[in-house]
Write a protein that holds these residues in place. Structure first.
Motif, PDB file in Angstrom:
ATOM      1  N   MET A   1       0.845  -1.136   0.031  1.00  0.00           N
ATOM      2  CA  MET A   1      -0.120  -0.013  -0.011  1.00  0.00           C
ATOM      3  C   MET A   1       0.916   1.385  -0.040  1.00  0.00           C
ATOM      4  SD  MET A   1      -2.925  -1.192   0.031  1.00  0.00           S
ATOM      5  CE  MET A   1      -3.913  -2.722   0.295  1.00  0.00           C
ATOM      6  N   SER A   2       2.097   1.113   0.280  1.00  0.00           N
ATOM      7  CA  SER A   2       2.884   2.214   0.456  1.00  0.00           C
ATOM      8  C   SER A   2       3.610   2.801  -1.069  1.00  0.00           C
ATOM      9  CB  SER A   2       4.199   2.059   1.237  1.00  0.00           C
ATOM     10  OG  SER A   2       3.884   1.558   2.487  1.00  0.00           O
ATOM     11  N   ALA A   3       3.711   4.195  -0.993  1.00  0.00           N
ATOM     12  CA  ALA A   3       4.245   4.832  -2.249  1.00  0.00           C
ATOM     13  C   ALA A   3       5.750   5.107  -2.236  1.00  0.00           C
ATOM     14  CB  ALA A   3       3.684   6.257  -2.447  1.00  0.00           C
ATOM     15  N   TYR A   4       6.674   4.182  -2.810  1.00  0.00           N
ATOM     16  CA  TYR A   4       7.970   4.346  -2.742  1.00  0.00           C
ATOM     17  C   TYR A   4       8.687   4.945  -4.183  1.00  0.00           C
ATOM     18  CZ  TYR A   4       7.629   1.319   1.231  1.00  0.00           C
ATOM     19  OH  TYR A   4       7.409   0.774   2.409  1.00  0.00           O
ATOM     20  N   PRO A   5       8.795   6.258  -4.326  1.00  0.00           N
ATOM     21  CA  PRO A   5       9.038   6.877  -5.523  1.00  0.00           C
ATOM     22  C   PRO A   5      10.476   6.296  -6.251  1.00  0.00           C
ATOM     23  CG  PRO A   5       8.736   8.407  -3.554  1.00  0.00           C
ATOM     24  CD  PRO A   5       8.731   7.330  -3.174  1.00  0.00           C
ATOM     25  N   ARG A   6      11.296   5.821  -5.311  1.00  0.00           N
ATOM     26  CA  ARG A   6      12.263   5.455  -5.819  1.00  0.00           C
ATOM     27  C   ARG A   6      12.429   3.694  -6.182  1.00  0.00           C
ATOM     28  NH1 ARG A   6      13.949   8.976  -2.403  1.00  0.00           N
ATOM     29  NH2 ARG A   6      14.228   7.705  -0.592  1.00  0.00           N
ATOM     30  N   ALA A   7      11.522   3.219  -5.624  1.00  0.00           N
ATOM     31  CA  ALA A   7      11.255   1.584  -5.945  1.00  0.00           C
ATOM     32  C   ALA A   7      10.631   1.393  -7.089  1.00  0.00           C
ATOM     33  CB  ALA A   7      10.572   0.911  -4.829  1.00  0.00           C
ATOM     34  N   ILE A   8      11.274   1.562  -8.367  1.00  0.00           N
ATOM     35  CA  ILE A   8      10.804   1.481  -9.608  1.00  0.00           C
ATOM     36  C   ILE A   8      10.287   0.189 -10.078  1.00  0.00           C
ATOM     37  CG2 ILE A   8      11.083   1.622 -11.939  1.00  0.00           C
ATOM     38  CD1 ILE A   8      13.209   3.773 -11.537  1.00  0.00           C
ATOM     39  N   ASP A   9      10.971  -1.029  -9.439  1.00  0.00           N
ATOM     40  CA  ASP A   9      10.589  -2.391  -9.748  1.00  0.00           C
ATOM     41  C   ASP A   9       9.600  -2.911  -8.979  1.00  0.00           C
ATOM     42  OD1 ASP A   9      12.679  -2.618 -11.731  1.00  0.00           O
ATOM     43  OD2 ASP A   9      13.928  -3.584 -10.348  1.00  0.00           O
ATOM     44  N   PHE A  10       9.636  -2.478  -7.449  1.00  0.00           N
ATOM     45  CA  PHE A  10       8.282  -2.719  -6.678  1.00  0.00           C
ATOM     46  C   PHE A  10       7.237  -2.246  -7.372  1.00  0.00           C
ATOM     47  CE2 PHE A  10       5.990  -2.586  -3.022  1.00  0.00           C
ATOM     48  CZ  PHE A  10       6.297  -3.791  -2.169  1.00  0.00           C
ATOM     49  N   ALA A  11       6.965  -0.803  -7.830  1.00  0.00           N
ATOM     50  CA  ALA A  11       6.085  -0.094  -7.958  1.00  0.00           C
ATOM     51  C   ALA A  11       5.476  -0.778  -9.450  1.00  0.00           C
ATOM     52  CB  ALA A  11       6.295   1.328  -8.271  1.00  0.00           C
ATOM     53  N   ALA A  12       6.322  -0.965 -10.456  1.00  0.00           N
ATOM     54  CA  ALA A  12       6.188  -1.624 -11.781  1.00  0.00           C
ATOM     55  C   ALA A  12       5.133  -3.065 -11.343  1.00  0.00           C
ATOM     56  CB  ALA A  12       7.284  -1.774 -12.318  1.00  0.00           C
ATOM     57  N   GLY A  13       5.944  -3.724 -10.691  1.00  0.00           N
ATOM     58  CA  GLY A  13       5.456  -5.199 -10.115  1.00  0.00           C
ATOM     59  C   GLY A  13       3.884  -4.875  -9.752  1.00  0.00           C
ATOM     60  N   ARG A  14       3.567  -3.939  -8.855  1.00  0.00           N
ATOM     61  CA  ARG A  14       2.158  -3.744  -8.157  1.00  0.00           C
ATOM     62  C   ARG A  14       1.221  -3.267  -9.396  1.00  0.00           C
ATOM     63  NH1 ARG A  14       2.667   0.364  -3.567  1.00  0.00           N
ATOM     64  NH2 ARG A  14       3.444   1.724  -5.334  1.00  0.00           N
ATOM     65  N   GLU A  15       1.814  -2.504 -10.016  1.00  0.00           N
ATOM     66  CA  GLU A  15       0.827  -2.029 -11.315  1.00  0.00           C
ATOM     67  C   GLU A  15       0.453  -3.197 -12.470  1.00  0.00           C
ATOM     68  OE1 GLU A  15      -0.559   1.032 -11.504  1.00  0.00           O
ATOM     69  OE2 GLU A  15       0.232   1.065  -9.626  1.00  0.00           O
ATOM     70  N   ARG A  16       1.334  -3.985 -12.451  1.00  0.00           N
ATOM     71  CA  ARG A  16       1.050  -5.038 -13.440  1.00  0.00           C
ATOM     72  C   ARG A  16       0.233  -5.872 -12.843  1.00  0.00           C
ATOM     73  NH1 ARG A  16       6.415  -8.251 -15.224  1.00  0.00           N
ATOM     74  NH2 ARG A  16       4.844  -9.878 -15.749  1.00  0.00           N
ATOM     75  N   ALA A  17       0.116  -6.093 -11.315  1.00  0.00           N
ATOM     76  CA  ALA A  17      -0.695  -7.104 -10.803  1.00  0.00           C
ATOM     77  C   ALA A  17      -1.996  -6.477 -10.727  1.00  0.00           C
ATOM     78  CB  ALA A  17      -0.163  -7.187  -9.392  1.00  0.00           C
ATOM     79  N   LEU A  18      -2.170  -5.249 -10.561  1.00  0.00           N
ATOM     80  CA  LEU A  18      -3.641  -4.541 -10.471  1.00  0.00           C
ATOM     81  C   LEU A  18      -4.222  -4.456 -11.899  1.00  0.00           C
ATOM     82  CD1 LEU A  18      -2.713  -1.571  -8.051  1.00  0.00           C
ATOM     83  CD2 LEU A  18      -3.995  -3.635  -7.664  1.00  0.00           C
ATOM     84  N   LEU A  19      -3.329  -4.071 -12.759  1.00  0.00           N
ATOM     85  CA  LEU A  19      -3.964  -4.219 -14.366  1.00  0.00           C
ATOM     86  C   LEU A  19      -4.207  -5.603 -14.484  1.00  0.00           C
ATOM     87  CD1 LEU A  19      -1.189  -1.864 -16.331  1.00  0.00           C
ATOM     88  CD2 LEU A  19      -3.668  -1.527 -15.535  1.00  0.00           C
TER      89      LEU A  19
END
Length: 217
Positions: A121-139
């Motif tokens: 649930m957290s927003a990590y601006p520098r954690a590009i891979d983590f955020a990308a994985g989350r977006e792929r899962a949500l999409l």
């Protein structure tokens, strides 16, 4: 997250291979961090992680200069598993069966690991891979939900924010150990799914879990 030390500078060159002792320290830090975050949440201080791992704070900060970097490394496997669960469900010819499996498996994953819920649930601006994985899962999950709706099995008013709500609730399950959390998560998922079905049936619920009462401060 405020546990940081000054950075020595960032470059584009690949990091050198770690010596065996440095690799062992890194692995031990991650193991301790996963265990601490899973049971206590993300508020465990970095210096406490270092103490439990049997390394000095400087060693931990050298490998993980911020809590953000430690959290994202500690939960890389869970994020990968989360994505795999959703993408496999898309291959299921029965969209409701796939949707149900995702809710059941993710509920259990988050119930067992409160730290992963907070990280997800957290927003990590520098954690590009983590955020990308989350977006792929949500999409991928959005596509799965669309298919379940088109099949007439999922309520039309279901939105992606409802998944976030489900994961937050599952992450709040408190029980005596992973086994108890898994039992509670299965019950929670079954109750949730009955509320999401376009035409609820009379399928028996899984066994109830004995949950501890939360003391009032």
């Amino acid at each position: 997250m405020t546990d940081t030390l000054p950075r020595s500078g960032a470059g584009s060159a690949p990091a050198p291979a770690l010596r065996s002792d440095a690799r062992d320290n890194r692995d031990r830090i991650l193991e301790v961090a996963r265990a601490a975050f899973a049971t206590e949440g993300l508020e465990v201080p970095l210096r406490e992680i270092a103490r439990r791992a049997g390394v000095g704070p400087a060693t931990l900060y050298r490998r993980f200069p911020t809590k953000e970097s430690l959290v994202t490394a500690a939960f890389a496997d869970q994020m990968s598993l989360c994505l795999t669960i959703v993408e496999r469900a898309l291959d299921d010819p029965d969209p409701w069966h796939g949707f149900r499996g995702v809710i059941e498996q993710l509920s259990e994953l988050h119930a067992k690991d409160r730290g992963f819920t907070a990280a997800f649930m957290s927003a990590y601006p520098r954690a590009i891979d983590f955020a990308a994985g989350r977006e792929r899962a949500l999409l991928a999950f959005s596509e799965l939900a669309r298919r379940a709706k088109d099949a007439g099995m999922l309520r039309r008013e279901f939105v992606l924010d409802d998944l976030v709500l489900i994961l937050m609730a599952a992450g709040g399950i408190r029980s005596a150990g992973p086994a108890g959390a898994a039992v509670a998560a299965r019950r929670f998922a079954a109750v949730t799914l009955e509320g999401l079905r376009a035409n609820p049936d009379a399928t028996p619920l899984p066994p109830a879990a004995r949950l501890p009462m939360v003391p009032v401060a």
